[in-house]
Design a protein around this motif. Sequence first.
Motif, short mmCIF file in Angstrom:
data_model
loop_
_atom_site.label_atom_id
_atom_site.label_comp_id
_atom_site.label_asym_id
_atom_site.label_seq_id
_atom_site.Cartn_x
_atom_site.Cartn_y
_atom_site.Cartn_z
N TYR A 166 0.69 -1.18 -0.09
CA TYR A 166 -0.21 0.21 -0.07
C TYR A 166 0.99 1.20 -0.06
O TYR A 166 1.73 1.45 0.90
N SER A 167 0.68 2.29 -1.02
CA SER A 167 1.46 3.38 -0.97
C SER A 167 0.66 4.54 -1.18
O SER A 167 -0.44 4.63 -1.41
N HIS A 168 1.24 5.63 -0.38
CA HIS A 168 0.42 6.86 -0.32
C HIS A 168 1.45 8.15 -0.42
O HIS A 168 2.37 7.92 0.38
N GLY A 169 1.41 8.81 -1.18
CA GLY A 169 2.28 10.07 -1.31
C GLY A 169 1.77 11.30 -1.84
O GLY A 169 0.62 11.37 -2.39
N LYS A 170 2.46 12.37 -1.71
CA LYS A 170 2.28 13.65 -2.32
C LYS A 170 2.54 13.68 -3.68
O LYS A 170 3.82 13.29 -4.03
N ILE A 171 1.81 14.26 -4.58
CA ILE A 171 2.09 14.27 -6.20
C ILE A 171 1.70 15.47 -6.51
O ILE A 171 1.08 16.45 -6.06
N PHE A 210 -4.91 -1.20 -7.42
CA PHE A 210 -6.06 -0.20 -7.30
C PHE A 210 -5.38 1.20 -7.04
O PHE A 210 -4.41 1.25 -6.30
N ALA A 211 -6.10 2.33 -7.49
CA ALA A 211 -5.32 3.59 -7.47
C ALA A 211 -6.51 4.66 -7.41
O ALA A 211 -7.52 4.48 -8.10
N VAL A 212 -6.15 5.49 -6.31
CA VAL A 212 -7.04 6.71 -6.23
C VAL A 212 -6.15 7.98 -5.97
O VAL A 212 -5.28 7.94 -5.40
N SER A 258 -2.97 7.40 -3.42
CA SER A 258 -3.04 6.19 -2.76
C SER A 258 -2.98 4.97 -3.83
O SER A 258 -3.92 4.95 -4.62
N ALA A 259 -2.33 3.86 -3.60
CA ALA A 259 -2.33 2.73 -4.51
C ALA A 259 -2.13 1.44 -3.74
O ALA A 259 -1.58 1.37 -2.79
N ILE A 260 -2.69 0.22 -4.35
CA ILE A 260 -2.42 -0.88 -3.81
C ILE A 260 -1.82 -1.78 -4.88
O ILE A 260 -2.25 -1.74 -5.97
N PHE A 261 -0.69 -2.29 -4.64
CA PHE A 261 -0.10 -3.24 -5.60
C PHE A 261 0.15 -4.83 -5.22
O PHE A 261 0.15 -4.98 -4.01
N ILE A 262 0.29 -5.77 -6.00
CA ILE A 262 0.87 -6.95 -5.88
C ILE A 262 2.05 -7.58 -6.44
O ILE A 262 2.32 -6.77 -7.47
N PHE A 263 2.90 -8.38 -5.63
CA PHE A 263 4.27 -8.61 -5.89
C PHE A 263 4.40 -9.81 -5.58
O PHE A 263 3.93 -10.55 -4.83
N GLU A 264 5.16 -10.63 -6.63
CA GLU A 264 5.69 -12.09 -6.65
C GLU A 264 6.36 -12.36 -5.25
O GLU A 264 6.22 -13.40 -4.44
N ASN A 290 7.57 14.28 -2.97
CA ASN A 290 8.74 13.50 -2.22
C ASN A 290 8.39 11.75 -2.39
O ASN A 290 7.24 11.54 -2.67
N GLU A 291 9.41 11.10 -1.84
CA GLU A 291 9.08 9.48 -2.16
C GLU A 291 7.85 9.32 -1.28
O GLU A 291 7.66 9.50 -0.20
N PRO A 292 7.01 8.57 -2.00
CA PRO A 292 5.60 7.80 -1.00
C PRO A 292 6.12 7.08 -0.19
O PRO A 292 7.03 6.18 -0.02
N ILE A 293 5.20 6.96 1.00
CA ILE A 293 5.20 5.80 2.11
C ILE A 293 4.76 4.45 1.55
O ILE A 293 3.68 4.33 0.96
N MET A 294 5.53 3.61 1.55
CA MET A 294 5.16 2.05 1.39
C MET A 294 5.08 1.13 2.28
O MET A 294 5.94 1.13 3.01
N HIS A 295 3.87 0.65 2.36
CA HIS A 295 3.75 -0.39 3.53
C HIS A 295 3.36 -1.72 2.83
O HIS A 295 2.83 -1.86 1.82
N LEU A 296 4.41 -2.83 3.20
CA LEU A 296 4.37 -4.00 2.85
C LEU A 296 3.59 -5.01 3.72
O LEU A 296 3.96 -5.12 4.82
N PHE A 297 2.83 -5.67 3.19
CA PHE A 297 2.03 -6.84 3.96
C PHE A 297 2.08 -8.20 3.03
O PHE A 297 1.84 -8.20 1.91
N PRO A 298 2.65 -9.21 3.86
CA PRO A 298 2.94 -10.52 3.54
C PRO A 298 1.45 -11.36 3.36
O PRO A 298 0.61 -11.14 4.24
N ILE A 299 1.19 -11.90 1.86
CA ILE A 299 -0.20 -12.55 1.81
C ILE A 299 -0.41 -13.49 2.64
O ILE A 299 -1.46 -13.75 3.01
N SER A 300 0.49 -14.19 3.18
CA SER A 300 0.28 -15.56 3.95
C SER A 300 -0.26 -14.90 5.32
O SER A 300 -0.91 -15.73 6.00
N HIS A 301 -0.21 -13.77 5.98
CA HIS A 301 -0.58 -13.25 6.79
C HIS A 301 -1.87 -12.55 7.02
O HIS A 301 -2.46 -12.21 7.78
N ILE A 302 -2.45 -12.44 5.82
CA ILE A 302 -3.71 -11.85 5.69
C ILE A 302 -4.74 -12.79 5.23
O ILE A 302 -4.74 -13.58 4.71
#
Length: 136
Positions: A42-47, A64-66, A73-79, A103-115
């Motif tokens: 999940y990423s959130h930043g000033k643009i 997903f992005a808004v 704000s955006a949601i990404f998935i990664f391998e 400035n560089e956006p704040i990125m939060h990572l969530f392991p899928i196995s824990h969701i």
Amino acid sequence: ASKTSISRQTVSQIKNSLINDNFLKIVNIPDVRKLDCELIAYSHGKILGIKKLDIQQKISYLVFAVYTEREGSAIFIFEDYAKHKLEYDKLISLLKKEQLIINEPIMHLFPISHIKFQKIDFSALVKKIFELKVNF
């Protein structure tokens, strides 16, 4: 329609109008556990005023992005984490090249196995970002 006391036909016309005006986009989100993906980010930043349609087409891992005129704000998935790091660096360099970030956006990572996945509902996020006072 039942929550807003507006006819289904009117709701459908409004929805189709928003889709045709590129304000909404229908996206089918696959079960990420079946895609062998390990991370959701999940990423959130000033643009700065965003050319979002051009940028979004260049980001294949975007789910997903808004955006507003000043933040996004955006949601990404990664391998895996290595793929996240590689793609994140590419994304930041692209945004800097296009001069779209303050400035560089704040990125939060969530392991899928824990969701625990149930139903993905973006309405709360959209209401908060656009400060909407509606119930849906």
